[in-house]
Design an enzyme around this catalytic site. Structure first.
Site, short mmCIF file in Angstrom:
data_model
loop_
_atom_site.label_atom_id
_atom_site.label_comp_id
_atom_site.label_asym_id
_atom_site.label_seq_id
_atom_site.Cartn_x
_atom_site.Cartn_y
_atom_site.Cartn_z
CE LYS A 76 -1.57 2.20 3.50
NZ LYS A 76 -2.20 2.64 4.76
CG ASP A 114 -7.30 3.12 2.46
OD1 ASP A 114 -8.19 2.74 1.67
OD2 ASP A 114 -7.33 4.24 3.00
#
Length: 230
Positions: free
Chosen positions: A135, A153
């Protein structure tokens, strides 16, 4: 098919599925035509460190702490040899400060030892840095380098599941499903658009369905009713 991608389960999205995804993406693009990370940074190194620090806190908290951090340790060479106790004091307000301090010092050491202090612009190299997950790497690629990348996320996971864009729970599989559905030229801004939409409208506990731009497309039930103003 989007950039020759397959979903995590190996299937190829149908034209109908890609069309559905395109309608959602287009509405989010209309709502947020110009968007980027709220983290303040001057270069890829600052964004990388800021993104690591942003875990489990708000961007506002990070932005209050990082000016002092980067004023004192502006480069990977500086942060790699920083006193952990002093770094902890600077980022204390962001929470989990000991773990974050270890991570940003370790990744700085990696950058110095392996990349001459230069942040790589390749996801396979970024994720080898200590404390850097997929991420974080995707945020840096999309925001600092302008590359097509999708960061997953909690907001992205929640909203893509609610809208039916994916049934996956694992972030890497969600990323793969989105890349199969969405044209590559949309990847760079997609995450930030979904994240902001999650903050503004599609909240975790009580989504504001009555204000939602995609409510007629979204299969999520039950839709949250308009609050009673009486």
């Amino acid at each position: 098919m989007a950039a020759g991608e397959k979903r995590a389960d190996g299937t190829v999205p149908s034209p109908k599925e890609r069309g559905f995804a395109r309608r959602i993406v287009n509405r989010l693009a209309i709502r947020y035509p110009e968007i980027g990370t709220a983290l303040r940074y001057a270069n890829p190194f600052e964004l990388l460190v800021s993104t690591v620090i942003s875990a489990q806190t708000t961007d506002e908290n990070v932005n209050r702490a990082t000016p002092r951090l980067f004023a004192r340790w502006p480069t990977p060479d500086d942060l790699a040899v920083a006193n952990p106790d002093e770094v902890e004091q600077v980022i204390f307000s962001t929470g989990f400060y000991r773990q974050k301090t270890r991570s940003i010092i370790a990744l700085s050491q990696d950058l110095v030892d392996r990349y001459q202090g230069v942040v790589p612009d390749d996801i396979d190299e970024l994720v080898t840095l200590k404390g850097v997950g997929r991420k974080t790497a995707s945020v840096v690629l999309a925001e600092a380098f302008g590359q097509p990348a999708i960061a997953v996320d909690t907001h992205v996971r929640r909203i893509t599941n609610r809208t039916g864009l994916t049934r996956e729970k694992d972030p890497t599989k969600i990323e793969q499903d989105l890349k199969a559905l969405v044209p590559k030229h949309e990847w760079q801004r997609l995450s930030m658009r979904i994240i902001q939409f999650g903050r503004d409208i599609c909240e975790a506990r009580r989504p504001k369905c009555w204000r939602c731009d995609i409510r007629r497309l979204c299969p999520y039930e039950p839709k949250t009713p308009v609050p009673d103003s009486s």
